[in-house]
Design an enzyme around this catalytic site. Structure first.
Site, PDB file in Angstrom:
ATOM      1  N   CYS A 192       0.814  -1.224   0.000  1.00 50.37           N
ATOM      2  CA  CYS A 192       0.000   0.000   0.000  1.00 50.37           C
ATOM      3  C   CYS A 192       0.844   1.270   0.000  1.00 50.37           C
ATOM      4  CB  CYS A 192      -0.952   0.010   1.196  1.00 50.37           C
ATOM      5  SG  CYS A 192      -2.042  -1.402   1.245  1.00 50.37           S
ATOM      6  N   HIS A 226      -3.434   7.282   3.336  1.00 59.14           N
ATOM      7  CA  HIS A 226      -3.820   6.026   2.683  1.00 59.14           C
ATOM      8  C   HIS A 226      -5.200   5.626   3.216  1.00 59.14           C
ATOM      9  CE1 HIS A 226      -4.059   2.002   1.336  1.00 59.14           C
ATOM     10  NE2 HIS A 226      -3.648   1.429   2.446  1.00 59.14           N
ATOM     11  N   ASN A 282     -10.257  -0.044   0.499  1.00 59.40           N
ATOM     12  CA  ASN A 282      -8.800   0.094   0.471  1.00 59.40           C
ATOM     13  C   ASN A 282      -8.293  -0.423  -0.871  1.00 59.40           C
ATOM     14  OD1 ASN A 282      -6.044  -0.174   0.733  1.00 59.40           O
ATOM     15  ND2 ASN A 282      -6.100  -1.175   2.741  1.00 59.40           N
TER      16      ASN A 282
HETATM   17  N1  COA Z   1     -17.826  -8.623  10.246  1.00 59.71           N
HETATM   18  C1  COA Z   1     -18.274  -8.827  11.489  1.00 59.71           C
HETATM   19  N2  COA Z   1     -17.468  -9.092  12.533  1.00 59.71           N
HETATM   20  C2  COA Z   1     -16.149  -9.157  12.285  1.00 59.71           C
HETATM   21  C3  COA Z   1     -15.614  -8.971  11.010  1.00 59.71           C
HETATM   22  C4  COA Z   1     -16.511  -8.695   9.952  1.00 59.71           C
HETATM   23  N3  COA Z   1     -16.111  -8.473   8.707  1.00 59.71           N
HETATM   24  N4  COA Z   1     -14.280  -9.090  11.085  1.00 59.71           N
HETATM   25  C5  COA Z   1     -13.970  -9.344  12.355  1.00 59.71           C
HETATM   26  N5  COA Z   1     -15.104  -9.402  13.080  1.00 59.71           N
HETATM   27  C6  COA Z   1     -15.241  -9.648  14.513  1.00 59.71           C
HETATM   28  C7  COA Z   1     -14.107 -10.466  15.063  1.00 59.71           C
HETATM   29  O1  COA Z   1     -14.328 -11.827  14.872  1.00 59.71           O
HETATM   30  C8  COA Z   1     -14.118 -10.064  16.524  1.00 59.71           C
HETATM   31  O2  COA Z   1     -15.127 -10.768  17.167  1.00 59.71           O
HETATM   32  P1  COA Z   1     -14.940 -11.292  18.682  1.00 59.71           P
HETATM   33  O3  COA Z   1     -14.796 -10.042  19.506  1.00 59.71           O
HETATM   34  O4  COA Z   1     -16.208 -12.026  18.937  1.00 59.71           O
HETATM   35  O5  COA Z   1     -13.719 -12.126  18.668  1.00 59.71           O
HETATM   36  C9  COA Z   1     -14.528  -8.596  16.505  1.00 59.71           C
HETATM   37  O6  COA Z   1     -15.174  -8.403  15.223  1.00 59.71           O
HETATM   38  C10 COA Z   1     -13.355  -7.660  16.628  1.00 59.71           C
HETATM   39  O7  COA Z   1     -12.353  -8.090  15.701  1.00 59.71           O
HETATM   40  P2  COA Z   1     -10.924  -7.455  15.629  1.00 59.71           P
HETATM   41  O8  COA Z   1     -10.199  -8.052  14.484  1.00 59.71           O
HETATM   42  O9  COA Z   1     -10.277  -7.507  16.950  1.00 59.71           O
HETATM   43  O10 COA Z   1     -11.359  -5.946  15.341  1.00 59.71           O
HETATM   44  P3  COA Z   1     -10.504  -4.670  15.113  1.00 59.71           P
HETATM   45  O11 COA Z   1     -10.941  -3.593  16.004  1.00 59.71           O
HETATM   46  O12 COA Z   1      -9.030  -4.940  15.054  1.00 59.71           O
HETATM   47  O13 COA Z   1     -10.994  -4.236  13.628  1.00 59.71           O
HETATM   48  C11 COA Z   1     -10.150  -4.265  11.416  1.00 59.71           C
HETATM   49  C12 COA Z   1     -10.710  -5.085  12.553  1.00 59.71           C
HETATM   50  C13 COA Z   1      -9.739  -5.167  10.292  1.00 59.71           C
HETATM   51  C14 COA Z   1     -11.236  -3.293  10.946  1.00 59.71           C
HETATM   52  C15 COA Z   1      -8.940  -3.449  11.956  1.00 59.71           C
HETATM   53  O14 COA Z   1      -8.098  -4.298  12.685  1.00 59.71           O
HETATM   54  C16 COA Z   1      -8.144  -2.813  10.877  1.00 59.71           C
HETATM   55  O15 COA Z   1      -8.637  -1.996  10.106  1.00 59.71           O
HETATM   56  N6  COA Z   1      -6.815  -3.102  10.818  1.00 59.71           N
HETATM   57  C17 COA Z   1      -5.951  -2.543   9.857  1.00 59.71           C
HETATM   58  C18 COA Z   1      -6.169  -3.229   8.572  1.00 59.71           C
HETATM   59  C19 COA Z   1      -5.542  -2.530   7.425  1.00 59.71           C
HETATM   60  O16 COA Z   1      -5.516  -1.332   7.366  1.00 59.71           O
HETATM   61  N7  COA Z   1      -5.070  -3.309   6.473  1.00 59.71           N
HETATM   62  C20 COA Z   1      -4.538  -2.822   5.266  1.00 59.71           C
HETATM   63  C21 COA Z   1      -3.139  -2.383   5.439  1.00 59.71           C
HETATM   64  S1  COA Z   1      -2.615  -1.521   4.021  1.00 59.71           S
END
Ligand code: COA
Length: 310
Positions: free
Chosen positions: A112, A235, A265
């Protein structure tokens, strides 16, 4: 004189995939996706619409916008992790397709952050008088490496391309400073096996810290203070990450680029796609100080400060 952007273009596939459609396929909800990421829909390329097709369209627009002859381009840099094939590179394909007969060509793999790596590289070649014009493209067809059964990643990404022509610009305009970085020890948090695999929480923490730090570093390197920044293009990975960097720079909401709700993204394409919309819709004006900042797999990061205008 600094190198700066003299032409821009972008390409987005026509097909829209909404959160509501994802709800039908996966154990997720529009509510979760919007609240946790800011994404409402994303564009998905058709099977026959390759990465190179989107890159070519964005490049053609950027060349027309710059009003230059493609034969004057000295270098083509294509940032992508989803090329049509390992080689020949997308940049060589583009070189032939746009008639940039005098250009050297190579792809950049910095996930990215790729567009930031491309911009910083272009700056070096232009300011050292090696090349008059450099074409930098950020393009991804992430849909082809997305596991559509994995709700952790399938809701995040989209396809698209953005391009810029760089050349020398008038005194005081152009790229004033940049920073690039990498930390290979974080590679395990975001990578591709068959499909894209991500440890969202680790990437999130890294991104919040690094985006803010890098943005502040380039502002300082440019001899500016944050009060002088007119516009921020982060980004477009997650609205919560973007908001953290906006707040660190103490900018009002309308001074930050936001296309994530429409396109998700798009990795290396997200910053140039956003730039095109911000310029077209009048949010970035001649003379504005613009900060761009990105992060991604590698782990990598990059930022730059520029004064907009030719
Ligand atoms: N829909 C519903 N629930 C979801 C889900 C989805 N698509 N994805 C994850 N969950 C659930 C998980 O299973 C978890 O459930 P639990 O509490 O029962 O275990 C809960 O939501 C929280 O998940 P978690 O992964 O801890 O959430 P988070 O606050 O880290 O948010 C992202 C997840 C992916 C939105 C976040 O981590 C993120 O944006 N990270 C950066 C990713 C990124 O930018 N990547 C590209 C890099 S260039």
């Amino acid at each position: 004189m600094n190198a700066g952007i003299i032409g821009i273009g972008r390409c987005l596939p026509d097909k829209i995939l909404t959160n509501f459609e994802l709800e039908q396929r996966l154990d997720t909800s529009d509510e979760w996706i919007r609240t946790m990421t800011g994404i409402e829909q994303r564009r998905i390329a058709e099977d026959e619409q390759n990465t190179s097709h989107m890159a070519r369209e964005a490049a053609r627009q950027a060349i027309a916008d710059a009003g230059i002859d493609p034969a004057e381009i000295g270098l083509i840099l294509v940032a992508t992790v989803t090329p049509d094939q390992p080689f020949p590179s997308i940049s060589c394909m583009i070189q032939q397709e746009i008639g940039a007969v005098n250009a050297a060509a190579m792809d950049i793999s910095a996930a990215c952050t790729g567009f930031m790596y491309g911009m910083a590289t272009a700056k070096q070649f232009i300011e050292s008088d090696v090349y008059k014009y450099v074409l930098v493209i950020g393009v991804e067809k992430l849909s082809k490496i997305t596991d559509w059964e994995d709700r952790n990643t399938a809701v995040l990404f989209g396809d698209g391309a953005g391009a810029a022509i760089l050349g020398k610009v008038s005194e005081g305009r152009g790229i004033l400073s940049f920073e690039l970085g990498a930390d290979g020890s974080g590679g395990k948090h975001l990578y591709q096996e068959e499909f894209l695999v991500m440890n969202g929480r680790e990437v999130f923490k890294f991104a919040v810290r690094q985006m803010g730090e890098s943005a502040e570093n380039v502002i300082k390197k440019a001899g500016l203070v944050k009060e002088e920044v007119d516009f921020l293009i982060p980004h477009q990975a997650n609205i919560r990450i973007m908001e953290a960097s906006r707040q660190r720079l103490e900018l009002p909401v309308e001074k930050m680029s936001k296309t994530i709700h429409k396109y998700g993204n798009t990795s290396a394409a997200s910053i140039p796609i956003s730039l095109v919309e911000d310029v077209e819709e009048g949010r970035i004006k001649d003379g504005d100080v613009v900060v761009m900042v990105g992060f991604g797999g590698g782990l990598t990061w990059g930022a730059l400060a520029m004064r907009w205008g030719k």
